[in-house]
Motif scaffolding. Structure first.
Motif, short mmCIF file in Angstrom:
data_model
loop_
_atom_site.label_atom_id
_atom_site.label_comp_id
_atom_site.label_asym_id
_atom_site.label_seq_id
_atom_site.Cartn_x
_atom_site.Cartn_y
_atom_site.Cartn_z
N CYS A 35 -29.37 49.80 7.41
CA CYS A 35 -27.96 49.68 7.01
C CYS A 35 -27.75 50.31 5.64
O CYS A 35 -27.34 49.64 4.68
N ARG A 36 -28.00 51.60 5.54
CA ARG A 36 -27.76 52.32 4.30
C ARG A 36 -26.27 52.29 3.93
O ARG A 36 -25.91 52.51 2.78
N HIS A 37 -25.43 51.99 4.93
CA HIS A 37 -23.98 51.92 4.74
C HIS A 37 -23.51 50.52 4.35
O HIS A 37 -22.32 50.25 4.28
N GLY A 38 -24.47 49.61 4.10
CA GLY A 38 -24.13 48.22 3.83
C GLY A 38 -24.21 47.83 2.37
O GLY A 38 -24.64 48.62 1.51
N VAL A 39 -23.77 46.59 2.10
CA VAL A 39 -23.86 46.02 0.76
C VAL A 39 -24.43 44.61 0.87
O VAL A 39 -24.37 43.98 1.94
N VAL A 40 -24.97 44.13 -0.23
CA VAL A 40 -25.35 42.72 -0.34
C VAL A 40 -24.29 42.03 -1.17
O VAL A 40 -23.89 42.52 -2.24
N LEU A 41 -23.82 40.90 -0.68
CA LEU A 41 -22.78 40.13 -1.35
C LEU A 41 -23.31 38.82 -1.88
O LEU A 41 -24.08 38.13 -1.20
N VAL A 76 -19.76 42.03 -4.56
CA VAL A 76 -20.80 43.01 -4.28
C VAL A 76 -21.83 43.01 -5.41
O VAL A 76 -21.47 43.20 -6.58
N VAL A 77 -23.10 42.81 -5.04
CA VAL A 77 -24.17 42.83 -6.05
C VAL A 77 -25.15 43.97 -5.81
O VAL A 77 -25.97 44.29 -6.68
N GLU A 78 -25.09 44.59 -4.64
CA GLU A 78 -25.98 45.71 -4.33
C GLU A 78 -25.30 46.55 -3.26
O GLU A 78 -24.67 46.01 -2.34
N ARG A 79 -25.40 47.86 -3.37
CA ARG A 79 -24.80 48.70 -2.33
C ARG A 79 -25.80 49.73 -1.85
O ARG A 79 -26.67 50.20 -2.59
N GLY A 80 -25.68 50.07 -0.58
CA GLY A 80 -26.58 51.04 0.01
C GLY A 80 -26.26 52.45 -0.43
O GLY A 80 -25.16 52.75 -0.91
N PRO A 81 -27.21 53.36 -0.23
CA PRO A 81 -27.04 54.74 -0.72
C PRO A 81 -25.93 55.51 -0.01
O PRO A 81 -25.46 56.53 -0.52
N ASP A 82 -25.49 55.05 1.15
CA ASP A 82 -24.43 55.75 1.87
C ASP A 82 -23.04 55.16 1.63
O ASP A 82 -22.06 55.62 2.23
N TYR A 141 -26.33 34.49 -0.33
CA TYR A 141 -26.14 35.94 -0.28
C TYR A 141 -26.14 36.38 1.18
O TYR A 141 -26.75 35.74 2.04
N VAL A 142 -25.46 37.49 1.45
CA VAL A 142 -25.39 38.00 2.81
C VAL A 142 -25.25 39.52 2.76
O VAL A 142 -24.71 40.08 1.79
N MET A 143 -25.76 40.18 3.81
CA MET A 143 -25.60 41.63 3.91
C MET A 143 -24.42 41.94 4.82
O MET A 143 -24.29 41.37 5.91
N ALA A 144 -23.55 42.87 4.40
CA ALA A 144 -22.41 43.30 5.19
C ALA A 144 -22.55 44.79 5.49
O ALA A 144 -22.56 45.61 4.57
N PRO A 145 -22.68 45.17 6.76
CA PRO A 145 -22.84 46.59 7.10
C PRO A 145 -21.51 47.34 7.11
O PRO A 145 -20.44 46.73 7.08
N TYR A 146 -21.58 48.66 7.17
CA TYR A 146 -20.40 49.53 7.23
C TYR A 146 -19.36 49.10 6.20
O TYR A 146 -18.19 48.91 6.50
N ALA A 147 -19.83 48.99 4.97
CA ALA A 147 -19.03 48.37 3.91
C ALA A 147 -17.73 49.11 3.63
O ALA A 147 -16.67 48.50 3.46
N ASP A 148 -17.78 50.43 3.56
CA ASP A 148 -16.57 51.19 3.24
C ASP A 148 -15.47 50.92 4.26
O ASP A 148 -14.29 50.88 3.91
N PHE A 149 -15.85 50.78 5.51
CA PHE A 149 -14.85 50.56 6.55
C PHE A 149 -14.43 49.10 6.64
O PHE A 149 -13.24 48.78 6.73
N ASN A 150 -15.38 48.19 6.59
CA ASN A 150 -15.09 46.78 6.88
C ASN A 150 -14.43 46.01 5.76
O ASN A 150 -13.55 45.19 5.99
#
Length: 401
Positions: A35-41, A76-82, A141-150
């Protein structure tokens, strides 16, 4: 975490990675998904939902060890490279439906049935049975995929913190209630009946008022929940005190309404104080009281497998619905998950501009993450509250709008 019917516990789990690791409920085709498109919240608020209760009661095939929680608001505390547009430090609402933004359904704004996030069937969600295995957000904490879209980013971080209790309803309950009212055709001057005065029913009633309904009637057996509905201007019907249509006629002068919403779902009971479970009761009742040409919104949950049902047909989602009545009255029906992204931005603006008071309407009640088992137990006993978990103390001092 869900352990077995009637049992939830708070346990330590791994810090999330930008990957869907194998675990309880994870679809085999999703295990190891990057999930390079995800973030950790960092979870600021995560609500207990009636849909969670269906699993906890043993009315689904949820596996032991499933981390619950699909109503998430976080930082958001961490974001993926995408990830391009969501930044570390953003405060965001997380739609409970996980959507890729790329498939045909997502492009049609039908994000509740995304084709790419769940190898088993269309549609994905956090912490829910048969929804792909995405880890739930009743955690720190939780990971959320497709962050830009969701993700829905709140425009002003400080204002979001001040109104966080209301904004926490945007991940599911408020859009779901709004979807139920909108698909039932509610508009200015409508008369509306909402079956069920739980949090979704109360959110539906508040949404109907926001849409301009002339009269909103809420029906239930629970006196405290009916009192909660009256507290923000609804009429109420105690379904244990006689035929619903007769009580509606006493309020409106006619036994029918323009629009009706099923906010109960598959664990419905018959109309009476000691009535047994009858899964199709609400649907059949609503067809009876909705005018010819009217519509039914059905945000209440219905499942394909209900191992806890005493009705053999209902165990496979087969209900004795009077479809002939609905056909004869030319009713329109809308079912399925609410596509949260269709509504959440506009509803956010209504909250920020204080056009709606959704946290008050649903009885939002803040408890610590460690108190989640108590919240589940009290909610199961019929408490007229919407429990909001506060893992980091982020809601300390926050009041409803």
């Amino acid at each position: 975490m869900y352990l077995k019917p009637g049992v939830v516990e708070v346990r330590t789990i791994d810090y999330p990675a930008l990957e869907l690791r194998d675990g309880p409920g994870v679809a085999p085709g999703n295990a190891g998904r990057k999930c390079r498109h995800g973030v950790v919240l960092k979870v600021l608020a995560s609500n207990i939902c009636g849909s969670d209760q269906h699993m906890v009661r043993g009315r689904t095939t949820a596996p032991e060890g499933l981390v619950l929680g699909h109503e998430i608001t976080g930082e958001v505390v961490e974001r993926g490279p995408d990830v391009e547009f969501i930044e570390v430090g953003d405060v965001v609402s997380v739609p409970f439906n996980i959507a890729c933004g790329r498939c045909r359904n997502c492009k049609e704004r039908r994000t509740g049935i995304c084709l790419n996030v769940n190898p088993v069937r269309p549609g994905g969600a956090y912490g829910y049975v048969d929804m792909g295995g995405w880890v739930g957000g009743q955690a720190e904490y939780v990971m959320a995929p497709y962050a830009d879209f969701n993700l829905l980013r709140f425009p002003d971080r400080e204002e979001a913190r001040e109104k966080l209790l209301d904004l926490a309803m945007l991940s599911d309950i408020f859009p779901t209630g709004f979807h139920g009212a909108r698909t039932a055709g509610v508009g200015p001057g409508s008369t509306v009946y909402v079956a069920g005065a739980g949090p979704v029913g109360l959110a539906t009633a508040a949404a109907a008022q926001l849409l301009g309904a002339a009269v909103v009637i809420v029906g239930d057996l629970n006196a405290d929940r009916l009192a909660q509905a009256r507290g923000f201007g609804c009429e109420t019907v105690d379904v244990g005190q006689g035929p619903v249509e007769d009580q509606i006629a006493q309020i409106l002068g006619t036994p029918e309404v323009d629009a009706a919403v099923d906010a109960v779902g598959f664990e419905a009971r018959g109309h009476g104080p000691d009535a047994a479970e009858e899964p199709a009761t609400v649907l059949n009742s609503l067809m009876g009281i909705t005018r010819a040409g009217g519509a039914l919104g059905i945000p209440g949950l219905y499942v394909t497998e209900d191992p806890g049902s005493s009705d053999q047909d209902a165990r496979t989602g087969t209900l004795k619905v009077r479809l002939g009545l609905g056909w004869a009255k030319s009713h329109r029906f809308t079912t399925g998950q609410c596509p949260v992204m269709r509504y959440h931005r506009e509803l956010m603006e209504a909250i920020l501009h204080e056009r709606v008071h959704i946290a008050k309407a649903v009885g939002a009640t803040v408890i610590g993450l460690e108190d989640a088992p108590r919240g589940y137990a009290e909610f199961d006993r019929g408490a007229s509250r919407k429990y909001v978990l506060d893992p980091h103390g982020s809601l300390e001092g926050v009041r409803p709008v």
